[in-house]
Design an enzyme around this catalytic site. Structure first.
Site, PDB file in Angstrom:
ATOM      1  N   HIS A 122       0.689  -1.129   0.102  1.00  0.00           N
ATOM      2  CA  HIS A 122       0.081   0.057   0.002  1.00  0.00           C
ATOM      3  C   HIS A 122       0.909   1.069   0.195  1.00  0.00           C
ATOM      4  O   HIS A 122       2.044   1.031   0.585  1.00  0.00           O
ATOM      5  CB  HIS A 122      -1.005  -0.120   1.531  1.00  0.00           C
ATOM      6  CG  HIS A 122      -2.020   0.960   1.311  1.00  0.00           C
ATOM      7  ND1 HIS A 122      -1.768   2.305   1.711  1.00  0.00           N
ATOM      8  CD2 HIS A 122      -3.555   0.821   1.156  1.00  0.00           C
ATOM      9  CE1 HIS A 122      -2.781   2.913   1.768  1.00  0.00           C
ATOM     10  NE2 HIS A 122      -3.838   2.042   1.500  1.00  0.00           N
ATOM     11  N   ASP A 199       2.774  -4.569   8.092  1.00  0.00           N
ATOM     12  CA  ASP A 199       1.850  -3.786   7.841  1.00  0.00           C
ATOM     13  C   ASP A 199       0.635  -5.019   8.129  1.00  0.00           C
ATOM     14  O   ASP A 199       0.093  -5.400   7.191  1.00  0.00           O
ATOM     15  CB  ASP A 199       1.979  -3.137   6.501  1.00  0.00           C
ATOM     16  CG  ASP A 199       0.395  -2.613   6.177  1.00  0.00           C
ATOM     17  OD1 ASP A 199      -0.593  -2.688   6.845  1.00  0.00           O
ATOM     18  OD2 ASP A 199       0.405  -1.709   5.247  1.00  0.00           O
ATOM     19  N   GLN A 202      -4.669  -5.378   6.723  1.00  0.00           N
ATOM     20  CA  GLN A 202      -5.448  -6.403   6.139  1.00  0.00           C
ATOM     21  C   GLN A 202      -5.394  -7.772   6.825  1.00  0.00           C
ATOM     22  O   GLN A 202      -6.209  -8.821   6.320  1.00  0.00           O
ATOM     23  CB  GLN A 202      -5.349  -6.360   4.794  1.00  0.00           C
ATOM     24  CG  GLN A 202      -5.395  -5.090   3.648  1.00  0.00           C
ATOM     25  CD  GLN A 202      -6.877  -4.616   3.872  1.00  0.00           C
ATOM     26  OE1 GLN A 202      -7.810  -5.434   4.022  1.00  0.00           O
ATOM     27  NE2 GLN A 202      -7.164  -3.376   3.718  1.00  0.00           N
ATOM     28  N   LYS A 225     -10.590  -0.839  10.227  1.00  0.00           N
ATOM     29  CA  LYS A 225     -10.824  -1.895   9.454  1.00  0.00           C
ATOM     30  C   LYS A 225     -11.008  -3.241  10.322  1.00  0.00           C
ATOM     31  O   LYS A 225     -11.346  -4.250   9.828  1.00  0.00           O
ATOM     32  CB  LYS A 225      -9.412  -2.306   8.824  1.00  0.00           C
ATOM     33  CG  LYS A 225      -9.236  -0.983   7.686  1.00  0.00           C
ATOM     34  CD  LYS A 225      -8.040  -1.522   6.774  1.00  0.00           C
ATOM     35  CE  LYS A 225      -7.297  -0.127   6.387  1.00  0.00           C
ATOM     36  NZ  LYS A 225      -8.026   0.298   4.979  1.00  0.00           N
ATOM     37  N   CYS A 387      -4.720   2.688  -3.737  1.00  0.00           N
ATOM     38  CA  CYS A 387      -3.469   2.824  -3.218  1.00  0.00           C
ATOM     39  C   CYS A 387      -2.040   1.823  -3.451  1.00  0.00           C
ATOM     40  O   CYS A 387      -1.493   1.756  -2.315  1.00  0.00           O
ATOM     41  CB  CYS A 387      -3.767   3.382  -1.563  1.00  0.00           C
ATOM     42  SG  CYS A 387      -4.832   4.629  -1.309  1.00  0.00           S
TER      43      CYS A 387
HETATM   44  N1  PMP Z   1      -1.839  -0.795   4.510  1.00  0.00           N
HETATM   45  C1  PMP Z   1      -2.721  -1.591   3.964  1.00  0.00           C
HETATM   46  C2  PMP Z   1      -2.429  -3.024   3.488  1.00  0.00           C
HETATM   47  C3  PMP Z   1      -4.042  -1.027   3.873  1.00  0.00           C
HETATM   48  O1  PMP Z   1      -4.991  -1.780   3.190  1.00  0.00           O
HETATM   49  C4  PMP Z   1      -4.371   0.355   4.407  1.00  0.00           C
HETATM   50  C5  PMP Z   1      -5.679   0.853   3.985  1.00  0.00           C
HETATM   51  N2  PMP Z   1      -6.346   0.669   2.886  1.00  0.00           N
HETATM   52  C6  PMP Z   1      -3.145   0.794   4.892  1.00  0.00           C
HETATM   53  C7  PMP Z   1      -2.214   0.340   4.814  1.00  0.00           C
HETATM   54  C8  PMP Z   1      -3.652   2.351   5.543  1.00  0.00           C
HETATM   55  O2  PMP Z   1      -4.585   2.411   6.475  1.00  0.00           O
HETATM   56  P1  PMP Z   1      -4.955   3.676   7.365  1.00  0.00           P
HETATM   57  O3  PMP Z   1      -5.562   4.481   6.150  1.00  0.00           O
HETATM   58  O4  PMP Z   1      -5.971   3.071   8.039  1.00  0.00           O
HETATM   59  O5  PMP Z   1      -3.870   4.144   7.750  1.00  0.00           O
END
Ligand code: PMP
Length: 428
Positions: A122, A199, A202, A225, A387
């Site tokens: 991401h 990270d 997910q 999430k 993203c």
């Molecule tokens: N890493 C991953 C794998 C994600 O899916 C996301 C959110 N789509 C993020 C980081 C960022 O999370 P947040 O916007 O809640 O900080």
């Protein structure tokens, strides 16, 4: 036993009608809906126990402080950290990665030193490192992946040099659903004396996570999430690392003493929590973790694996369907209905191969058209690059349609989703 109907009753928003259709919410990878238990815990705190935390001697402040520290303990237990001192509240995954990138680079990296990330990250786990590349001259190296969306572990091992200082990878891809072999990734990094940030945005909502069993040095996730509120997340860090790293932001809460000549810093975890923390958010997050724990993370992983397997089966029959990410032979066995036996089978598949995220395209139908027309049928999916633009470049596409499942989705909803795709496809 997993009872999806009783779970659904806890989520009032699922009663929403969209253009005359019942809402089918398949955008859980972006954010999840909130059960009453989470919202009520936060409302109750505002009504009965609202006060700024930590410095107060009065009753309400003591209660609010106790609640915050109890929430930290709930998080600790949930990811099986050794100590609450290793649990830092952040605004979310993004802030947690920025914290590590900033503090780690400041202390541990020189110009020319290297961080290893993967192709399927991401932007939240790419750009913070690129900012450090600009500021400090560090180098970002990338683990390649196969066309099926599986990281190439041989290539990963070859990326290490004496300049490699940290590895930072996603546990589960938010686009491909790939469950990366993070225990192995960490093991290999440790043989080179290199720490790893995972990270978990997910993964934490969908499977049991044990940071000590993984031997992760840092692990982060977002509350929103995992059925909790927005604006709160978690950075886990091994005590030895958090002790060693400098603060990320300055302000109240994170200090020991302050004078214009010299400031000392608070002990862990407060050293990394500058300013008034989102203590009501922490209450909501703890309520969310209690909620999913009561269902059981094993049960959630098994149920969602069955849903995903069923969806993949149905989708594969649609002419022109292109699914991105790993499709194992075991995922082609038909799941007629949910049963605990199926789920035991699926949980193995889930841990080996994919999370409950399916990215796809049908023929040459643009992802935006597919998403917009599915919405007209009440089906909420996400479209675009998710993203993860470097991953889109690797796949040679601009974007995908992404369906991502959560604990309240049903097999009937998958049927509605699949027939929605067929209906949209027939219009083109
Ligand atoms: N890493 C991953 C794998 C994600 O899916 C996301 C959110 N789509 C993020 C980081 C960022 O999370 P947040 O916007 O809640 O900080």
């Amino acid at each position: 036993m997993f009872n999806v109907q009783s779970i659904r009753e806890d989520f009032p928003i699922l009663q929403t009608q969209v253009y005359g259709h019942p809402l089918v919410y398949l955008d859980n990878g972006a954010t999840t809906q909130k059960p009453r238990q989470v919202v009520e815990a936060m409302v109750n705190q505002y009504y009965t126990a609202n006060s700024n935390v930590h410095r107060g001697v009065h009753h309400l402040s003591t209660v609010a402080t106790d609640m915050l520290e109890q929430s930290r303990e709930t998080v600790r237990k949930f990811i099986h950290a050794a100590s609450v001192d290793e649990i830092v509240f952040t605004r979310g995954t993004t802030e947690a990665v920025n914290l590590v990138a900033s503090s780690f680079c400041q202390q541990e990296m020189q110009a020319g030193d290297e961080v290893i990330v993967s192709t399927m990250e991401h932007h939240s786990n790419i750009v913070p490192w690129q900012l450090q590349a600009e500021r400090k001259g560090i180098v970002v190296k990338v683990i390649p992946m196969t066309d099926e969306g599986v990281l190439q572990m041989d290539a990963y091992e070859q990326l290490f040099t004496e300049k490699t200082k940290i590895v930072s990878v996603a546990h589960v891809s938010n686009v491909l659903g790939t469950v990366n072999p993070v225990a192995e990734i960490i093991r290999i990094a440790h043989t080179h004396g290199v720490p790893v940030l995972i990270d978990g945005a997910q993964s934490v909502p969908h499977m049991p996570v044990d940071v000590q069993a993984l031997d992760a040095d840092f692990y982060c996730f977002s509350g929103h999430k995992v059925y909790g509120p927005t604006g709160i997340g978690v950075l886990y860090g091994k005590r030895e690392w958090l002790d060693r790293l400098p603060p990320y932001q300055g302000g109240g809460e994170m200090i020991g003493t302050v004078s214009f000549e010299k400031t000392t810093f608070n002990h862990l975890p407060y050293k990394f929590e500058a300013g008034t923390p989102d203590y009501v958010g922490a209450t909501g997050l703890a309520a969310a973790l209690d909620y999913v724990s009561a269902i059981g993370m094993d049960n959630i992983a098994a149920y969602e694996a069955s849903l995903t397997q069923y969806a993949l089966e149905q989708m594969a029959q649609i002419p022109g369907m292109r699914i991105f990410g790993p499709i194992s032979a075991s995922l082609t066995s038909q799941v007629d209905e949910y049963s605990s036996d199926n789920c035991q089978l699926s949980i193995v598949n889930c841990q080996l191969h994919r999370g409950s995220v399916i990215s796809f395209l049908v023929g040459d139908i643009h992802h935006l058209d597919m998403g917009t027309l599915l919405d007209r049928l009440g089906i909420a999916v996400r479209t675009g690059h998710h993203c993860a633009e470097p991953l889109m470049h690797r796949l040679g596409i601009e974007g995908t349609v992404r369906a991502s499942f959560g604990i309240y989705n049903t097999f009937e909803e998958i049927d509605a989703f699949v027939s929605g795709i067929k209906r949209v496809a027939s219009m083109f």
